[in-house]
Motif scaffolding. Structure first.
Motif, PDB file in Angstrom:
ATOM      1  N   PHE A 363       0.821  -1.204   0.000  1.00  0.00           N
ATOM      2  CA  PHE A 363       0.000   0.000   0.000  1.00  0.00           C
ATOM      3  C   PHE A 363       0.863   1.265   0.000  1.00  0.00           C
ATOM      4  CE2 PHE A 363      -3.516  -2.764   1.557  1.00  0.00           C
ATOM      5  CZ  PHE A 363      -4.436  -2.423   0.574  1.00  0.00           C
ATOM      6  N   ILE A 364       2.148   1.118   0.392  1.00  0.00           N
ATOM      7  CA  ILE A 364       3.071   2.247   0.335  1.00  0.00           C
ATOM      8  C   ILE A 364       3.291   2.679  -1.113  1.00  0.00           C
ATOM      9  CG2 ILE A 364       5.385   3.063   0.949  1.00  0.00           C
ATOM     10  CD1 ILE A 364       3.488   2.473   3.284  1.00  0.00           C
ATOM     11  N   GLN A 365       3.154   1.761  -2.046  1.00  0.00           N
ATOM     12  CA  GLN A 365       3.221   2.117  -3.466  1.00  0.00           C
ATOM     13  C   GLN A 365       1.857   2.539  -3.992  1.00  0.00           C
ATOM     14  OE1 GLN A 365       5.546  -0.466  -6.157  1.00  0.00           O
ATOM     15  NE2 GLN A 365       5.930  -1.746  -4.370  1.00  0.00           N
ATOM     16  N   TYR A 366       0.808   1.855  -3.542  1.00  0.00           N
ATOM     17  CA  TYR A 366      -0.510   2.061  -4.112  1.00  0.00           C
ATOM     18  C   TYR A 366      -1.123   3.421  -3.762  1.00  0.00           C
ATOM     19  CZ  TYR A 366      -0.302  -3.004  -4.882  1.00  0.00           C
ATOM     20  OH  TYR A 366       0.064  -4.263  -5.277  1.00  0.00           O
ATOM     21  N   VAL A 367      -1.129   3.759  -2.463  1.00  0.00           N
ATOM     22  CA  VAL A 367      -1.800   4.991  -2.029  1.00  0.00           C
ATOM     23  C   VAL A 367      -1.143   6.239  -2.627  1.00  0.00           C
ATOM     24  CG1 VAL A 367      -2.384   6.429  -0.040  1.00  0.00           C
ATOM     25  CG2 VAL A 367      -2.744   3.953   0.064  1.00  0.00           C
ATOM     26  N   PRO A 368       0.204   6.391  -2.582  1.00  0.00           N
ATOM     27  CA  PRO A 368       0.802   7.570  -3.224  1.00  0.00           C
ATOM     28  C   PRO A 368       0.511   7.654  -4.719  1.00  0.00           C
ATOM     29  CG  PRO A 368       2.384   6.559  -1.742  1.00  0.00           C
ATOM     30  CD  PRO A 368       1.228   5.608  -1.843  1.00  0.00           C
ATOM     31  N   THR A 369       0.440   6.509  -5.393  1.00  0.00           N
ATOM     32  CA  THR A 369       0.143   6.522  -6.826  1.00  0.00           C
ATOM     33  C   THR A 369      -1.279   7.005  -7.075  1.00  0.00           C
ATOM     34  OG1 THR A 369       1.694   4.719  -7.268  1.00  0.00           O
ATOM     35  CG2 THR A 369      -0.003   5.112  -8.920  1.00  0.00           C
ATOM     36  N   CYS A 370      -2.227   6.543  -6.254  1.00  0.00           N
ATOM     37  CA  CYS A 370      -3.614   7.007  -6.395  1.00  0.00           C
ATOM     38  C   CYS A 370      -3.709   8.510  -6.140  1.00  0.00           C
ATOM     39  CB  CYS A 370      -4.522   6.252  -5.430  1.00  0.00           C
ATOM     40  SG  CYS A 370      -4.671   4.486  -5.795  1.00  0.00           S
ATOM     41  N   LEU A 371      -2.985   8.995  -5.126  1.00  0.00           N
ATOM     42  CA  LEU A 371      -2.970  10.439  -4.842  1.00  0.00           C
ATOM     43  C   LEU A 371      -2.291  11.205  -5.974  1.00  0.00           C
ATOM     44  CD1 LEU A 371      -2.016  10.361  -1.051  1.00  0.00           C
ATOM     45  CD2 LEU A 371      -4.171  11.192  -2.009  1.00  0.00           C
ATOM     46  N   ALA A 372      -1.260  10.592  -6.571  1.00  0.00           N
ATOM     47  CA  ALA A 372      -0.534  11.254  -7.659  1.00  0.00           C
ATOM     48  C   ALA A 372      -1.422  11.493  -8.877  1.00  0.00           C
ATOM     49  CB  ALA A 372       0.682  10.419  -8.058  1.00  0.00           C
ATOM     50  N   VAL A 373      -2.425  10.641  -9.068  1.00  0.00           N
ATOM     51  CA  VAL A 373      -3.367  10.840 -10.180  1.00  0.00           C
ATOM     52  C   VAL A 373      -3.983  12.229 -10.096  1.00  0.00           C
ATOM     53  CG1 VAL A 373      -5.587  10.116 -11.147  1.00  0.00           C
ATOM     54  CG2 VAL A 373      -3.911   8.401 -10.460  1.00  0.00           C
ATOM     55  N   ILE A 374      -4.403  12.598  -8.893  1.00  0.00           N
ATOM     56  CA  ILE A 374      -5.057  13.891  -8.691  1.00  0.00           C
ATOM     57  C   ILE A 374      -4.054  15.029  -8.804  1.00  0.00           C
ATOM     58  CG2 ILE A 374      -6.394  15.274  -7.054  1.00  0.00           C
ATOM     59  CD1 ILE A 374      -7.298  12.577  -5.809  1.00  0.00           C
ATOM     60  N   ILE A 395     -10.209   8.382  -5.472  1.00  0.00           N
ATOM     61  CA  ILE A 395     -10.712   8.625  -4.117  1.00  0.00           C
ATOM     62  C   ILE A 395     -11.212   7.331  -3.494  1.00  0.00           C
ATOM     63  CG2 ILE A 395     -12.444   9.832  -2.738  1.00  0.00           C
ATOM     64  CD1 ILE A 395     -10.210  11.613  -3.829  1.00  0.00           C
ATOM     65  N   LEU A 396     -12.012   6.558  -4.247  1.00  0.00           N
ATOM     66  CA  LEU A 396     -12.508   5.273  -3.742  1.00  0.00           C
ATOM     67  C   LEU A 396     -11.355   4.318  -3.443  1.00  0.00           C
ATOM     68  CD1 LEU A 396     -15.640   4.511  -5.968  1.00  0.00           C
ATOM     69  CD2 LEU A 396     -15.599   4.881  -3.494  1.00  0.00           C
ATOM     70  N   ALA A 397     -10.376   4.261  -4.338  1.00  0.00           N
ATOM     71  CA  ALA A 397      -9.230   3.374  -4.137  1.00  0.00           C
ATOM     72  C   ALA A 397      -8.490   3.723  -2.853  1.00  0.00           C
ATOM     73  CB  ALA A 397      -8.289   3.459  -5.333  1.00  0.00           C
ATOM     74  N   PHE A 402      -7.326   2.491   2.893  1.00  0.00           N
ATOM     75  CA  PHE A 402      -7.151   2.867   4.297  1.00  0.00           C
ATOM     76  C   PHE A 402      -8.057   2.028   5.200  1.00  0.00           C
ATOM     77  CE2 PHE A 402      -5.145   6.954   2.927  1.00  0.00           C
ATOM     78  CZ  PHE A 402      -4.002   6.825   3.697  1.00  0.00           C
ATOM     79  N   TRP A 403      -9.248   1.702   4.714  1.00  0.00           N
ATOM     80  CA  TRP A 403     -10.147   0.857   5.514  1.00  0.00           C
ATOM     81  C   TRP A 403      -9.515  -0.508   5.748  1.00  0.00           C
ATOM     82  CZ3 TRP A 403     -12.730  -3.768   4.125  1.00  0.00           C
ATOM     83  CH2 TRP A 403     -13.617  -4.233   5.093  1.00  0.00           C
TER      84      TRP A 403
END
Length: 437
Positions: A363-374, A395-397, A402-403
């Motif tokens: 998730f250390i790779q996944y969450v920053p990448t999802c935020l980077a989209v925005i 946002i959903l991802a 986090f859940w």
């Protein structure tokens, strides 16, 4: 240019990176938690993974450099976040290798002791130790893998699974899906709550879907990364999601709740169709697949550490290569850490526990990448991606990610995210030293 990977080769690489130990060894774990309702968990995880893969698809169309999530995080959020993601890439690769080695020891144990027999921890620990020591010694000697071996690995994984789907589909029985929800028990013998069982099962089976992010790491090796990588990510994840749903659904349909009692779920289901021979075929294919991935991981993982050290993100001595071009320090350090984690998995935990830790780390790779989209959409100095997601998808991802993290066991979170603290120390230490020099 001809040596670079075309679109079809990128797709094959994606399937090869994802389909491995998880689908062979994890279906029984989630059925033990929820019964046939585990299929719904697979659908839930498939949707989440697909959302994250879509985020990688949009951002990947902006870059042609190697690095994947590391590049995206650094471009979007600066040096420190980029460093943490880059450092964790190595940690994640080590955890993944330890998980594969643990999975191999469990698969070999099921092959030797029987698929419905408890495997001695001492056997699993000994097997994992020997495998790591042998592979580390091979790497120090400068031994590599050939392309033909990788092709054998891919065929060993896919052919038995495709045969399993085609043949075992006719042996599915509706009664094996009842009761549809059958909650498991915890270590104290208490029945798990629905949400506890659901979240635990989601984290476990998530591991089987991981690996898609590795497609983005080698962007420079593709003929047309900006065009091919987004499409390949989407097609690969759609294919894997359908593939897994069929495999797990058929396994439940053939075995019912008995699936939870076996150490090798696919082999046990295949054995119903071809008594004795079916299990043997799948078990051998499983060992070849997991063993092959372990060999590849043992070679690639130290190179991740060596590459990070070359960029001076970790102590530079780790980047040292001997006269044969072998990164001996990276290999030794990687082998030691992998052995420690594998012993934890075989003696204290299990393959499923290491899989959950591996997922948390990713998730250390996944969450920053999802935020980077925005964030990267605002960057006028970067090309706009032709593949643009609705705002709600990243946002959903992020929210679902986090859940899942919040629902994970505390010790797994500490181990899975502990590398961030170590990474921060590595990042801050040279800066403090330079400040006082």
């Amino acid at each position: 240019m001809n040596s670079k990977l075309g679109f079809f080769s990128v797709i094959l690489l994606g399937f090869n990176a994802i389909i491995g130990t998880g689908i062979f060894l994890l279906p029984n774990k989630i059925v033990a938690l929820l019964g046939p309702f585990a299929l719904i968990v697979v659908v839930f995880v498939a949707i989440l993974v697909f959302l994250i893969a879509l985020c990688f698809a949009e951002v990947s169309a902006k870059f042609e450099r190697n690095g994947g999530a590391y590049v995206y995080a650094r471009e979007a959020f600066g040096e420190f976040v980029g460093f943490e993601v880059g450092f964790m890439k190595w940690a994640i690769a080590i955890i993944a290798w330890a998980t594969m080695v643990t999975g191999f020891s469990e698969a070999l144990g099921a092959f030797i002791f029987g698929i419905n027999t408890d495997i001695p921890n001492s056997f699993k620990a000994t097997t994992a130790t020997l495998l790591i020591l042998i592979l580390t010694a091979m790497n120090l000697a400068g031994i590599g893998l050939s392309k033909i071996f990788n092709n054998i690995i891919t065929l060993a994984k896919l052919i038995p699974l495709l045969c399993f789907i085609v043949i075992c589909l006719w042996y599915v029985r509706a009664e094996n899906f009842t009761p549809f929800i059958a909650l498991g028990i915890n270590d104290k013998g208490e029945i798990l709550s629905f949400w506890s069982a659901f979240s635990t099962a989601a984290l476990i089976i998530f591991y089987a879907f991981t690996g898609f992010e590795s497609l983005a790491i080698a962007a420079e090796d593709y003929k047309n990364p900006k065009k091919d990588l987004p499409k390949a990510l989407i097609l690969v994840m759609l294919g894997v999601c359908v593939f897994y749903l069929l495999i797990i659904g058929i396994s439940i349909g053939v075995l019912g709740l008995d699936l939870a009692k076996t150490n090798a779920p696919i082999a046990a289901a295949f054995d119903v169709v071809f008594s004795g021979v079916g299990a043997l075929i799948v078990q051998i294919a499983t060992l070849i697949s997991i063993g092959g991935i372990s060999v590849a991981s043992s070679i690639l993982t130290p190179r991740v550490g060596q590459a990070i050290a070359r960029d001076k993100l970790v102590p530079s001595f780790i980047a040292y290569k001997n006269e044969k071009g072998t990164p001996i320090y990276a290999i030794i350090i990687t082998g030691i850490i992998t052995l420690i984690l594998a012993l934890y998995g075989t003696l204290i935990g299990s393959f499923a526990i290491l899989a959950a830790i591996s997922v948390i780390s990713r998730f250390i790779q996944y969450v920053p990448t999802c935020l980077a989209v925005i964030y990267l959409r605002k960057r006028e100095d970067l090309p706009q991606s032709p593949f643009k997601l609705p705002f709600i998808i990243p946002i959903l991802a992020i929210l679902i990610s986090f859940w899942l993290l919040l629902m994970a066991e505390f010790q797994n979170i500490v181990i899975g995210l502990g590398g961030l603290v170590i990474g921060a120390i590595f990042y801050v230490s040279p800066k403090i030293k330079n400040k006082f020099n």
